[in-house]
Design an enzyme around this catalytic site. Structure first.
Site: not given
Ligand SMILES: Cc1ncc(C[n+]2csc(CCOP(=O)(O)OP(=O)(O)O)c2C)c(N)n1
Ligand SMILES: [Mg+2]
Length: 687
Positions: A29, A69, A132, A276, A428, A453, A489
């Site tokens: 990226h 990323h 993320l 992206h 959690e 959970f 549960h």
């Molecule tokens: C939990 C999670 N879901 C999905 C992804 C796949 N993913 C990688 S980058 C991205 C977009 C992220 O957007 P943003 O945080 O705004 O970063 P930018 O596009 O600005 O680089 C996604 C959905 C991930 N890495 N983690």
């Protein structure tokens, strides 16, 4: 060159490296680091108390790249600051953490520049990130650790711990629920040592955030009781610096620096981003470099002036801070040898000498005690002996029995961060991530909740395994044993799914003394997380003069009660089902059938034993084997083989008193004995 020009040169050098690395790898990226590079640069060069020459000194500020990323940003910073590599024994090696060759082999096998930051693999990475939201939540645990360490170890004139924690997050991190859980906790606790930088470029993979994310994030964080500072333009280095000054001046709340930025578009003249996660293309890289004023035809270009600039900035400032700290710590060792010893041990992930003497022993007791209760007692004993074992529950401490009740254990609260009982709240996922952050800060954290959970926390549990950090995940209410609460549960598939995690040790002890031995193993772990799976209901405490000692837990499985001579059948069980297997064994003895009972609290440890041991516990010649576990049968076939049987859960549970459930789902001595007889008979037929 004037300072301002050097700043710009450094920022654009980083941008060039990020573009080149992604272009060469043909994956990654590039746009994200392009946009936020000036902010990361300013933080590192002017604020972060980090010494690249010694990237693990205990009081360094932490930087977590939650938008993992954008890893090339971190790789470039580690390269340009000439960070040193550190080995697993915490020795500084004579090589760089990241070389230009690593960056040139970004995302390739064995490069120290993998796709996303990986803790342990590349020195200078404080936490594995990429999923993320995890990074920001983990940073809250680091901020908590800084506060707890300060409260416990600082003395008059000795501020041994006062580090700050920074996390760089994107739109994705802000959308994920885990970040809200973590921010809510951090705001409540008033972690003013915590700064999140929100790279608000309003772009995610599907395009503009207008399509799904239109809330007022600043207002949300104000409601979380954070200090919110906005930077209108990521390229305005003075405004960025002012925001970090605001963070440094804030004494009561965490700070969110909301930065408006522009994701790199792959062309300075076009106004739509390339897809992206794709390189810009050779021509776009060249034209972008031209636009930035760096040589368009030189790949991986780093002018010496930039290395020198970092050497005069973060490297000098960081080294000064580190050397001053080392001097302070030396004096502290003289004045306060005992706490100093604790701090040192902690850094090496060692425990106080003789900590195992604290482990209790439980007397034989036919009525017995729930393993959640015995574990609570053992935890209290161990935690009293090891001051940096600390944690809490996701609002279930009265049920999970993880409260530390001894004198001075205290609560971790906004006005007292020296307490050891954390009230994580019903969060959690963030709780597990916060525990990860505490473990990354060399504490020995545990957290607890109901096994059902664990699903809510799975993202963070997985990272504890991937990072190889010794977090203790404690789960009670482990089966249909919860009875009346019913199928919502009652865990079924959770055990199998935790066992499927590489590197996670999953323990389901059968009685109080197996709990003790579980903690003996878990306490000594340095690089592995563990999950403890404990019962709500009482389980008999076996008479260890009649059955094998519980120390067999260390081998993962052991012969609890043997047959006379060669066994006709082997009953393998975990947790509450071990006592059931023992009853079935008695019943079979009435028919003249010899049954061996194997208690198997931890698959992972058993699988690591030498073949001789495994064959001694499960002799290959004995094909009649029955595994019994109140959970999904998934995976048991590997221990029972083709001729064996598994008594397990094949549906969800039900809401009823436990006794009725045991009959309904077939966990009775009679049924186990019947299945065992069938196995033996089928085997005799075959031969
Ligand atoms: C939990 C999670 N879901 C999905 C992804 C796949 N993913 C990688 S980058 C991205 C977009 C992220 O957007 P943003 O945080 O705004 O970063 P930018 O596009 O600005 O680089 C996604 C959905 C991930 N890495 N983690
Ligand atoms: Mg974005």
């Amino acid at each position: 060159m004037p300072e301002h020009d050097l700043d710009l040169l450094a920022v654009n050098t980083i941008r060039g490296l990020c573009m080149d690395a992604v272009q060469k790898a043909n994956s990654g990226h590039p746009g994200t680091p392009m946009g936020i590079a000036p902010v990361a640069y300013t933080l590192w060069q002017r604020f972060l108390r980090f010494d690249p020459a010694d990237p693990i000194w205990p009081n360094r500020d932490r930087f977590v790249l939650s938008e993992g990323h954008a890893s090339t940003l971190l790789w470039s910073l580690l390269l340009l600051t000439k960070a040193n590599a550190v080995d697993p024994d915490y020795e500084i090696l004579g090589r760089a953490a990241v070389t230009l060759d690593d960056l040139k082999t970004f995302r390739q096998l064995d490069s120290h520049c993998p796709g996303h930051p990986e803790y342990r693999w590349t020195s200078g990475v404080e936490a594995t990130t990429g999923p993320l939201g995890q990074g920001v939540a983990t940073s809250v645990g680091m901020a908590a650790a800084s506060r707890w360490l300060a409260a416990r170890y600082n003395r008059d004139g000795f501020d041994i711990f006062d580090y700050d924690v920074y996390a760089l997050a994107g739109d994705g991190c802000m959308m994920e629920g885990i970040s809200s859980e973590a921010a809510s906790f951090a705001g409540h606790q008033g972690f003013s040592n915590l700064c999140w930088i929100y790279d608000s470029n309003r772009v995610t993979i599907e395009g503009h955030t207008d399509i799904t994310f239109t809330e007022d994030v600043a207002a949300r964080f104000l409601a979380f009781r954070w200090n919110v500072v906005t930077v209108a333009d990521a390229n305005d280095l003075d405004a960025v610096a002012r925001a970090f000054h605001s963070f440094k001046e804030e004494k009561e709340r965490p700070t969110l620096v909301l930065v408006h930025s522009h994701i790199g578009y792959g062309s300075p003249v076009e106004d739509t981003p390339k897809a992206h996660g794709e390189p810009f293309g050779v021509d776009a890289v060249k034209s972008t470099k031209r636009f930035l004023g760096i040589p368009p035809d030189e790949d991986f270009w780093v002018p010496d002036a930039v290395y020198d600039h970092f050497a005069r900035g973060i490297c000098t400032r960081g080294a000064d801070a580190r050397v001053a700290w080392e001097g302070l710590f030396k004096a502290y060792q003289g004045a306060h040898p005992e706490p100093a010893d604790e701090v040192e041990r902690m850094q090496r992930r060692e425990l106080p000498d003789g900590w195992q003497a604290a482990l209790p022993a439980f007397p034989t007791d036919a009525k017995g005690i729930a393993t959640r209760d015995s574990s609570g007692q053992v935890l209290n004993a161990v935690a009293e002996a090891v001051p940096w074992i600390l944690g809490g529950a996701a609002d279930l401490a009265p049920s999970t029995k993880t409260h530390l009740g001894f004198d001075d254990a205290g609560d971790f609260e906004p006005d007292d961060h020296g307490g050891r009982n954390f009230h994580f709240g019903i969060r959690e996922h963030a709780t597990a991530a916060i525990a990860n952050g505490m473990a990354l800060s060399k504490l020995r954290p545990y957290w607890s909740g109901f096994l059902i959970f664990s699903d809510y926390a799975r993202g963070a549990i997985r990272l504890s395994a991937l990072m190889e950090i010794p977090v203790v995940h404690i789960f009670t209410h482990d089966s249909i044993g919860v009875g009346e609460d019913g199928p919502t549960h009652q865990p079924v598939e959770q055990l199998a799914s935790l066992r499927a995690l590489p590197g996670l040790l999953v323990f389901r002890p059968a009685d109080a003394n197996e709990v003790v031995e579980t903690w003996r193993v878990v306490g000594a772990l340095r690089r592995e997380p563990a999950a403890l799976v404990l019962s709500r209901q009482a389980l008999p405490t076996f008479d260890r003069t009649r059955v094998a000692p519980a120390s067999g837990v260390a081998q993962g499985a052991y012969v609890l009660a043997d047959a006379e001579g060669s066994p006709d059948v082997i009953l393998i069980a975990t947790g509450s089902e071990v006592a059931l297997a023992m009853s079935a064994r008695d019943e079979l003895a009435g028919d003249g059938l010899q049954a061996r009972v194997v208690s198997m609290p931890c698959w992972e440890l058993f699988d690591r034993q030498p073949p001789e041991y495994r064959d001694a516990v499960l002799p290959p010649a004995v094909k009649a084997r029955v595994a019994i576990e109140q959970a999904s049968s998934l995976g048991w076939d590997r221990y029972v083989g083709d001729a064996g049987a598994v008594i397990a859960m094949h549906t969800f549970g039900a809401s009823a008193p436990l006794k009725q459930l045991l009959t309904k789902f077939g966990f009775t001595p009679e049924r186990v004995a019947d299945v065992a007889r069938e196995c033996v008979a089928a085997g005799r037929e075959r031969t």
